[in-house]
Scaffold this active site. Structure first.
Site, PDB file in Angstrom:
ATOM      1  N   CYS A 111       0.866  -1.170   0.000  1.00 22.73           N
ATOM      2  CA  CYS A 111       0.000   0.000   0.000  1.00 22.73           C
ATOM      3  C   CYS A 111       0.903   1.220   0.000  1.00 22.73           C
ATOM      4  O   CYS A 111       2.071   1.122  -0.368  1.00 22.73           O
ATOM      5  CB  CYS A 111      -0.963  -0.006   1.186  1.00 22.73           C
ATOM      6  SG  CYS A 111      -0.176   0.115   2.793  1.00 22.73           S
ATOM      7  N   HIS A 129      25.816  -9.308  16.887  1.00 26.97           N
ATOM      8  CA  HIS A 129      25.858  -9.973  15.571  1.00 26.97           C
ATOM      9  C   HIS A 129      27.244 -10.576  15.403  1.00 26.97           C
ATOM     10  O   HIS A 129      28.212  -9.876  15.124  1.00 26.97           O
ATOM     11  CB  HIS A 129      25.564  -8.949  14.468  1.00 26.97           C
ATOM     12  CG  HIS A 129      25.330  -9.553  13.120  1.00 26.97           C
ATOM     13  ND1 HIS A 129      26.337 -10.084  12.358  1.00 26.97           N
ATOM     14  CD2 HIS A 129      24.191  -9.717  12.394  1.00 26.97           C
ATOM     15  CE1 HIS A 129      25.843 -10.531  11.217  1.00 26.97           C
ATOM     16  NE2 HIS A 129      24.539 -10.329  11.221  1.00 26.97           N
TER      17      HIS A 129
END
Length: 637
Positions: free
Chosen positions: A31, A559
């Site tokens: 959208c 990470h």
């Protein structure tokens, strides 16, 4: 400092990885601000992972959809995402059968209108500009310049069925050119002239059946239903017709069946339905305007959150088509402005420079009628601003209702820039109602936030600094010192190693600071320890990254290595699972450093506070070497 880039293909790839890969995708759509995914199975950690990605505002799971809120760059991300998955062979039939009828209708409206909503918004702004110019220069309306600009502004609405045919064809998997050819016939000047003849009393029939006077310029539901039914007809013909004649006779049969069927049956019935819904709303707006204003002013942004706001578009356009005006968008504008006012209140009240910066950015997009960044980036994050915005929207809309407010030109994205669409000489009080309602909507949340604060950020800062900064009483130094300690939290080094500035990490996402503030460590041991007491909130499917939340709310991403997602988890051994509660110093992960290096990858490990924006400052210790359990950062509330 590393240059910031918008790597949309990488973001699309990261989203795809987080949700489980192409095999887990049923359907993809978009959208104006969201990438909408229908997944075969939900992954508990996916929402957390995707929300943490740079470029993602938040994730909303609703109506069977995994909605990734991105903002104005959703188009680029959607195109990149679509290139990674097989859009044509994904199981659309399965996705169409999922969810309630209402959910599927809303999803269809979103898929159809979102791609060209900015075109309608631009045309609406041009119409508003012409209204202003005519007010300033009385003779302008008689000039050729006005006529040219006027027909430019009306063109997207006049030929709206063609826009709908293009997007609906993609949604329903129909040949776009056949859909456009059928819809173009509906807006043909010849049919418009024939409809005028019928309206004047002349009878025109097709195969002995009298035609109605319905015209289809600016219509919504007739072309939408046309393409939907066309999808079944085309599929039937392609399946049963010889491939030698198929390229010619499929479009031939589709056109001669669908266009007459639409002008005889589909068009009149669907137009009647849209007009009936519009008339129902108009009855409420005319007989209980304050109630209509209260409902729309308070709940419109709630509909935006759940992505169901596209469902009102046919009703609004039906009002413009029937009456040349609409009150819904007048109240809708006030609701939008109220959320902008709430963001402004946060910017004025906040002590955190990061919060102010995010608020200003979100507020600017709100000026253009796009409120998702304001809602998800600020107002819902602190909760109170969103509530105050809804209250202000209701009060502003109720006030405006006493002036009979209308919009006289459609606004694709109602907001501050489209207020002028409420000007019309036949309804002189309309614009005053909208202006007064809008002023209330923007001022009231600012006032409420200054009085009551805006949630967690304000409460924490006021609790620690209120006596010293606001009262300024002497003899409070000990209390202030204690508060200062309460408002600082230490993040220890998760392992020993060489400390490297985040800006030097050989990965643009981390080095740019887009993920948050922090530092990187080149580990000299193979164990990752807990840097504080807290909870595991995310574990990457490939085990190379772990998300932690401290007891006081610090969200930390560790990470392990760069691009180690490629190793598919083989070098990593988890000692905890998602949701586990841990104490500082516990071993969370072990990893094989030699295996990582053996694959040609770096072991440099970013350690990042991903919600740094919620804090005043993240202070990085000046270290060349880190030692397990040594202070690495101080997070200041």
């Amino acid at each position: 400092m590393a240059k910031k880039v918008r790597d949309y293909p990488k973001l699309a790839g990261d989203i795809l990885e987080a949700v489980g890969g192409e095999e887990n995708i049923i359907k993809v759509s978009r959208c104006a601000t969201r990438l909408r995914l229908v997944l075969k199975r939900s992954r508990p950690q996916a929402k957390e992972q995707v929300t943490s990605l740079p470029g993602v505002i938040t994730v909303v799971e609703n109506n069977g959809q995994f909605q990734v809120v991105i903002g104005q760059h959703v188009g680029e991300v959607y195109e990149a995402f679509a290139s990674l998955v097989n859009m044509d062979t994904s199981n659309d039939d399965q996705s169409e059968k999922q969810g309630t009828i209402i959910n599927r209708v809303i999803a269809t409206m979103s898929a159809v209108f979102a791609p060209f909503i900015y075109i309608l918004a631009a045309a609406g702004i041009l119409q508003g500009t012409l209204i202003l110019i005519n007010l300033l220069f009385s003779g302008f309306e008689a000039t050729g310049t006005y006529e040219v600009l006027s027909f430019i502004s009306w063109a997207p609405f006049t030929f709206l069925p063609i826009f709908i045919a293009m997007t609906a064809a993609k949604h329903f998997k129909v040949n776009t050119y056949i859909a456009v050819a059928c819809s173009a016939a509906l807006v043909s000047p010849t049919w418009t002239a024939m409809a005028d003849q019928i309206a004047s009393g002349e009878t025109i029939s097709f195969l002995g059946i009298a035609l109605s006077e319905t015209v289809y310029t600016s219509s919504v539901l007739p072309p939408l239903f046309l393409v939907w039914i066309l999808s079944y007809l085309e599929k039937f013909l392609n399946k049963n017709m010889n491939e030698v004649v198929r390229p010619l006779f499929v479009p031939f049969i589709c056109m001669i069946v669908m266009v007459p069927l639409t002008i005889l049956l589909i068009g009149p019935l669907s137009t009647l339905g849209a007009n009936g819904i519009a008339n129902g709303y108009n009855f409420l707006a005319e007989n209980a305007p304050a109630l209509a204003g209260a409902i729309i002013g308070s709940l419109w942004q709630v509909l935006v959150i759940f992505g169901v706001h596209w469902g009102v578009t046919p009703m609004v356009l039906a009002n413009f088509d029937q009456y040349g005006r609409d009150s819904f968008q007048a109240y809708q504008t006030i609701a939008v402005i109220a959320q902008v006012g709430a963001v402004l209140g946060v910017v004025l009240k906040a002590k955190s420079q990061e919060t102010k910066k995010v608020g200003v950015s979100a507020g600017v997009t709100g000026i253009f009628g796009i409120t998702e960044p304001a809602i998800y980036g600020v107002n819902l994050r602190f909760k109170k601003p969103f509530i105050f915005g809804c209250i202000a929207g209701a009060v502003g809309a109720i006030t405006a209702s006493f002036f009979t407010p209308y919009y006289f030109a459609y606004a694709g994205l109602p907001g501050p820039l489209t207020i002028v669409n409420g000007i019309d000489s036949a309804f002189p009080m309309s614009i005053w109602g909208i202006v007064i309602g809008s002023l209330i909507a923007i001022v009231l949340p600012v006032v409420l936030i200054q009085i009551f604060g805006f949630g967690e950020d304000t409460a924490k800062q006021a609790g620690s600094q209120g006596l010293v900064e606001e009262q300024g009483q002497p003899g409070e130094t000990a209390a202030a010192a204690n508060d200062a300690k309460v408002n600082e939290e230490i993040v220890d080094a998760p392992f020993s190693g060489n400390v490297i500035p985040l800006s030097e990490v050989p990965d643009e996402v981390f080095s740019s600071g887009a993920m948050g503030k922090g530092v990187a460590i080149q580990p000299t041991e193979n164990k990752l320890y807990a840097p504080f007491d807290g909870t595991v909130v995310m574990i990457a499917p490939t085990k190379h990254a772990i998300g932690l939340r401290s007891e006081t709310g610090i969200e930390l991403l560790v990470h392990i290595g760069i691009d180690t997602v490629k190793l598919d988890g083989s070098p990593f051994n988890l000692h905890v699972e998602d949701g586990a509660v841990f104490k500082k110093g516990e071993i969370l992960v072990e990893f094989d450093e030699e295996a990582i290096i053996g694959h040609g990858l770096e072991t440099i490990t970013p350690v990042i506070v991903t919600n740094a924006g919620a804090y005043e400052e993240v202070i990085i210790e000046d270290l060349k070497q880190s030692i397990f359990n040594q202070k690495l950062m101080t997070v200041v509330k």
